[in-house]
Design a protein around this motif. Structure first.
Motif, PDB file in Angstrom:
ATOM      1  N   SER A 138       0.812  -1.214   0.000  1.00 35.77           N
ATOM      2  CA  SER A 138       0.000   0.000   0.000  1.00 35.77           C
ATOM      3  C   SER A 138       0.848   1.268   0.000  1.00 35.77           C
ATOM      4  O   SER A 138       0.447   2.303  -0.532  1.00 35.77           O
ATOM      5  N   ILE A 139       2.041   1.194   0.604  1.00 36.15           N
ATOM      6  CA  ILE A 139       2.912   2.378   0.665  1.00 36.15           C
ATOM      7  C   ILE A 139       3.712   2.525  -0.625  1.00 36.15           C
ATOM      8  O   ILE A 139       3.729   3.586  -1.254  1.00 36.15           O
ATOM      9  N   MET A 140       4.370   1.448  -1.042  1.00 38.90           N
ATOM     10  CA  MET A 140       5.294   1.521  -2.179  1.00 38.90           C
ATOM     11  C   MET A 140       4.623   1.013  -3.448  1.00 38.90           C
ATOM     12  O   MET A 140       4.997  -0.024  -3.996  1.00 38.90           O
ATOM     13  N   ASN A 141       3.638   1.757  -3.948  1.00 37.00           N
ATOM     14  CA  ASN A 141       3.023   1.411  -5.219  1.00 37.00           C
ATOM     15  C   ASN A 141       3.731   2.161  -6.348  1.00 37.00           C
ATOM     16  O   ASN A 141       4.672   2.928  -6.109  1.00 37.00           O
ATOM     17  N   LEU A 142       3.283   1.944  -7.574  1.00 42.58           N
ATOM     18  CA  LEU A 142       3.956   2.549  -8.728  1.00 42.58           C
ATOM     19  C   LEU A 142       3.894   4.076  -8.698  1.00 42.58           C
ATOM     20  O   LEU A 142       4.849   4.758  -9.081  1.00 42.58           O
TER      21      LEU A 142
END
Length: 315
Positions: A138-142
């Protein structure tokens, strides 16, 4: 006044001479072949990482997008430096026009700084993956990944853009021999006949900020990673977690070790005769090893390569 202007024009440096490696210049043909093979292998290896990342949808994740961005910057960085070194080894042509020298110095500084902050961003990505695994998707998306790339490039662009005119406005009217195999800020500052104290301090501050700001992000990220890994209950879990960031640590050690040795000295004259060999680590050795280090123990990349080869065979 006319004569004074004429004398000034006659003494203005129009080109520089890159000294290269005079002690081994008699081995020019051999060194040309070695460095050419290393250059081609670096470009091919890093290009392979970029191609696989964007061709295989399974690798289009923040981790591999950052890695492919890193590989792209490495390719461009070595392409600004190595071709001229190859010409020096093969043909002995050591001269470089003033504008070309200034352009090369700009791109090596900007691309080098970008590479360091990309390494810091990759450290942050590994921190989230290991220390916050449940929140990582959820934090490190594209979207966050591309924003991270933007925030890496934007401040670097403005800091280099503001600092570089200080060097371009210096006067060069005396010696024009650069004791290096490419143009860098320190060498240009050293050769200037202007008062360079403020420019030296600016260059020292800029390179120190680039190195230590990116290094501090990396240290904080990996301190938390180590604490998290040591707290895992089983040795197998600790080994698996450490294997995901061991490649990154090896590359970091090579890059920071050589760059701290080269750049972090307040007086540029103290380092001119000792940094050529260390600079080869960043311009030849590290870009050559990066694709090997990052892919050797990476099962996802291995699988993507096998699938790509299978598709080629089927065609």
């Amino acid at each position: 006044l006319e004569r004074r202007t004429q004398m000034k024009n006659e003494t203005t440096v129009q080109e520089f001479i890159l000294e290269g490696f005079p002690a081994v210049q008699h081995l020019g043909n051999v060194l040309f072949l070695v460095h050419l093979l290393a250059y081609l292998a670096s470009v091919m290896g890093n290009t392979l990482i970029i191609t696989i990342t964007w061709a295989d949808h399974r690798l289009q994740t923040p981790m591999y997008i950052l890695l492919s961005s890193f590989s792209f910057c490495e390719c461009v960085f070595i392409s600004t430096v190595i071709p001229k070194l190859l010409v020096i080894f093969l043909l002995g042509r050591q001269t470089i026009p003033f504008t070309d020298c200034l352009t090369q110095a700009f791109f090596t500084l900007f691309l080098g700084a970008t590479i360091f902050f990309l390494m810091a961003a990759m450290s942050f990505d590994r921190y989230l993956a290991i220390c916050k695994p449940l929140h990582y998707p959820s934090i490190m998306n594209l979207r966050v990944c591309f924003l991270l790339l933007y925030f890496v490039l934007y401040p670097l662009y403005w800091s280099v853009l503001k600092g570089f005119p200080a060097v371009s406005q210096l006067s060069f009217c005396g010696p024009n021999v650069i004791p290096h195999f490419f143009c860098d800020l320190g060498s240009l500052i050293h050769l200037s006949c202007s008062d360079t104290i403020s420019t030296e301090m600016l260059a020292f501050g800029l390179t120190s900020f680039i190195l230590f700001a990116s290094l501090m992000i990396t240290i904080i990220a990996y301190s938390n990673i180590i604490i998290t890994i040591m707290g895992l209950p089983s040795a197998k879990e600790r080994q698996k977690a450490f294997s995901t960031c061991s490649s990154h640590l090896i590359v970091l050690s090579l890059m920071y070790g050589s760059c701290v040795f080269i750049y972090v000295k307040p007086n540029q004259r103290d380092r001119l005769d000792s940094n050529r060999e260390a600079a080869l680590v960043n311009t030849v050795v590290t870009p050559l090893l990066n694709p090997v280090i990052y892919t050797l123990r990476n099962k996802q990349v291995h699988q993507a390569l096998r699938d790509a080869l299978s598709r080629v065979k089927l065609q």
